[in-house]
Write a protein that holds these residues in place. Structure first.
Motif, mmCIF file in Angstrom:
data_model
loop_
_atom_site.group_PDB
_atom_site.id
_atom_site.type_symbol
_atom_site.label_atom_id
_atom_site.label_comp_id
_atom_site.label_asym_id
_atom_site.label_seq_id
_atom_site.Cartn_x
_atom_site.Cartn_y
_atom_site.Cartn_z
ATOM 1 N N SER A 43 -10.466 4.867 12.807
ATOM 2 C CA SER A 43 -10.540 3.903 11.703
ATOM 3 C C SER A 43 -11.027 4.505 10.395
ATOM 4 O O SER A 43 -11.098 3.809 9.392
ATOM 5 C CB SER A 43 -11.456 2.739 12.093
ATOM 6 O OG SER A 43 -10.950 2.058 13.199
ATOM 7 N N GLU A 44 -11.340 5.803 10.398
ATOM 8 C CA GLU A 44 -11.903 6.409 9.188
ATOM 9 C C GLU A 44 -10.937 6.402 8.010
ATOM 10 O O GLU A 44 -11.362 6.479 6.861
ATOM 11 C CB GLU A 44 -12.426 7.820 9.457
ATOM 12 C CG GLU A 44 -11.397 8.791 9.959
ATOM 13 C CD GLU A 44 -11.323 8.881 11.481
ATOM 14 O OE1 GLU A 44 -10.891 9.938 11.968
ATOM 15 O OE2 GLU A 44 -11.668 7.906 12.168
ATOM 16 N N ASP A 45 -9.641 6.312 8.257
ATOM 17 C CA ASP A 45 -8.679 6.221 7.161
ATOM 18 C C ASP A 45 -8.482 4.777 6.713
ATOM 19 O O ASP A 45 -8.234 4.514 5.545
ATOM 20 C CB ASP A 45 -7.331 6.812 7.586
ATOM 21 C CG ASP A 45 -7.428 8.307 7.853
ATOM 22 O OD1 ASP A 45 -8.229 8.975 7.163
ATOM 23 O OD2 ASP A 45 -6.723 8.794 8.749
ATOM 24 N N TYR A 46 -8.617 3.859 7.628
ATOM 25 C CA TYR A 46 -8.374 2.444 7.357
ATOM 26 C C TYR A 46 -9.539 1.777 6.624
ATOM 27 O O TYR A 46 -9.337 1.021 5.678
ATOM 28 C CB TYR A 46 -8.096 1.723 8.681
ATOM 29 C CG TYR A 46 -8.173 0.233 8.610
ATOM 30 C CD1 TYR A 46 -7.168 -0.506 8.002
ATOM 31 C CD2 TYR A 46 -9.266 -0.450 9.144
ATOM 32 C CE1 TYR A 46 -7.243 -1.887 7.933
ATOM 33 C CE2 TYR A 46 -9.342 -1.822 9.078
ATOM 34 C CZ TYR A 46 -8.326 -2.532 8.477
ATOM 35 O OH TYR A 46 -8.411 -3.893 8.397
ATOM 36 N N ILE A 47 -10.759 2.054 7.046
ATOM 37 C CA ILE A 47 -11.925 1.350 6.509
ATOM 38 C C ILE A 47 -12.090 1.535 5.003
ATOM 39 O O ILE A 47 -12.312 0.553 4.289
ATOM 40 C CB ILE A 47 -13.206 1.737 7.283
ATOM 41 C CG1 ILE A 47 -13.110 1.239 8.724
ATOM 42 C CG2 ILE A 47 -14.449 1.162 6.609
ATOM 43 C CD1 ILE A 47 -14.219 1.743 9.638
ATOM 44 N N PRO A 48 -11.974 2.746 4.454
ATOM 45 C CA PRO A 48 -12.144 2.884 3.000
ATOM 46 C C PRO A 48 -11.131 2.070 2.188
ATOM 47 O O PRO A 48 -11.415 1.670 1.061
ATOM 48 C CB PRO A 48 -11.964 4.385 2.749
ATOM 49 C CG PRO A 48 -12.320 5.017 4.037
ATOM 50 C CD PRO A 48 -11.839 4.061 5.091
ATOM 51 N N GLU A 49 -9.957 1.822 2.758
ATOM 52 C CA GLU A 49 -8.974 0.994 2.067
ATOM 53 C C GLU A 49 -9.385 -0.471 2.051
ATOM 54 O O GLU A 49 -8.959 -1.228 1.188
ATOM 55 C CB GLU A 49 -7.605 1.146 2.727
ATOM 56 C CG GLU A 49 -7.018 2.536 2.566
ATOM 57 C CD GLU A 49 -5.709 2.713 3.311
ATOM 58 O OE1 GLU A 49 -5.184 1.735 3.875
ATOM 59 O OE2 GLU A 49 -5.203 3.851 3.310
ATOM 60 N N ALA A 50 -10.211 -0.881 3.021
ATOM 61 C CA ALA A 50 -10.639 -2.275 3.123
ATOM 62 C C ALA A 50 -11.835 -2.585 2.224
ATOM 63 O O ALA A 50 -12.111 -3.748 1.943
ATOM 64 C CB ALA A 50 -10.975 -2.613 4.572
ATOM 65 N N VAL A 51 -12.546 -1.563 1.794
ATOM 66 C CA VAL A 51 -13.718 -1.758 0.934
ATOM 67 C C VAL A 51 -13.556 -0.912 -0.324
ATOM 68 O O VAL A 51 -12.935 0.132 -0.296
ATOM 69 C CB VAL A 51 -15.036 -1.385 1.659
ATOM 70 C CG1 VAL A 51 -15.254 -2.277 2.862
ATOM 71 C CG2 VAL A 51 -15.071 0.061 2.062
ATOM 72 N N GLU A 52 -14.131 -1.387 -1.395
ATOM 73 C CA GLU A 52 -14.068 -0.622 -2.644
ATOM 74 C C GLU A 52 -15.474 -0.201 -3.035
ATOM 75 O O GLU A 52 -16.019 -0.641 -4.041
ATOM 76 C CB GLU A 52 -13.407 -1.462 -3.729
ATOM 77 C CG GLU A 52 -11.948 -1.772 -3.420
ATOM 78 C CD GLU A 52 -11.284 -2.610 -4.495
ATOM 79 O OE1 GLU A 52 -11.890 -2.831 -5.563
ATOM 80 O OE2 GLU A 52 -10.155 -3.052 -4.250
ATOM 81 N N CYS A 53 -16.039 0.655 -2.198
ATOM 82 C CA CYS A 53 -17.378 1.171 -2.452
ATOM 83 C C CYS A 53 -17.481 2.522 -1.757
ATOM 84 O O CYS A 53 -16.637 2.860 -0.929
ATOM 85 C CB CYS A 53 -18.439 0.200 -1.928
ATOM 86 S SG CYS A 53 -18.440 -0.031 -0.145
ATOM 87 N N PRO A 54 -18.505 3.296 -2.065
ATOM 88 C CA PRO A 54 -18.685 4.570 -1.368
ATOM 89 C C PRO A 54 -18.847 4.352 0.133
ATOM 90 O O PRO A 54 -19.533 3.422 0.574
ATOM 91 C CB PRO A 54 -19.968 5.145 -1.984
ATOM 92 C CG PRO A 54 -20.077 4.483 -3.317
ATOM 93 C CD PRO A 54 -19.495 3.108 -3.134
#
Length: 162
Positions: A38-49
């Protein structure tokens, strides 16, 4: 500053999405390992560091095994914990954290929420959002909030089983 700390989602991100809806907005997301892809998916779901580390089930991941970084005035170490013997005790992890001069060390692996605040070091585990092991077995996570005076506050929060 509001920091969401999660761990051990094991590729089942439904509860993480529920938590993000409940806690939004957040200023940072920390995952203590066992993302299982999920490390590629999660950053797309949130707009924060986002800060991620590799867990013992992240077999083909390029994620680091540990991260040390600063948020506000806190130096934070994140590790999954399996390489520090956390299933038996946090002593080895605490020793490592103190040697790195961090104020907060976060780990996963045990699937059990944990919080110990000492004067010089806070040790915490958010528990697991997918496979909780504590009594009641409610999926858990942790919210770290740094107030206007720069003091950190920690709270475990729980989801009802879906």
């Amino acid at each position: 500053m509001k920091i969401l700390v999660v761990s051990d989602t094991h590729g089942h991100d439904e509860n993480l999405m529920r938590v993000l809806q409940r806690e939004w907005p957040i200023d940072a997301l920390i995952h203590c390992g066992d993302l299982e892809g999920s490390e590629d998916y999660i950053p797309e779901a949130v707009e924060c560091p986002c800060f991620f580390v590799r867990g013992n089930n992240d077999f083909f991941s390029d994620l680091p095994k540990e991260e040390v970084f600063s948020l506000e005035n806190y130096r934070i170490m994140v590790t999954h914990g399996h390489m520090h013997g956390v299933s038996l005790s946090t002593c080895q992890l605490e020793e490592e954290a103190r040697s790195r001069q961090v104020q907060v060390v976060m780990f996963g692996h045990t699937h059990y929420p944990y919080l110990d605040e000492e004067e010089d070091l806070t040790v915490l585990n958010p528990g697991s959002l997918s496979y909780p092991r504590q009594p009641g077995r409610k999926p858990s996570y942790l919210v770290m909030q740094i107030d206007e005076q720069g003091k950190a506050h920690y709270e475990h929060r729980y989801l009802e089983k879906s």
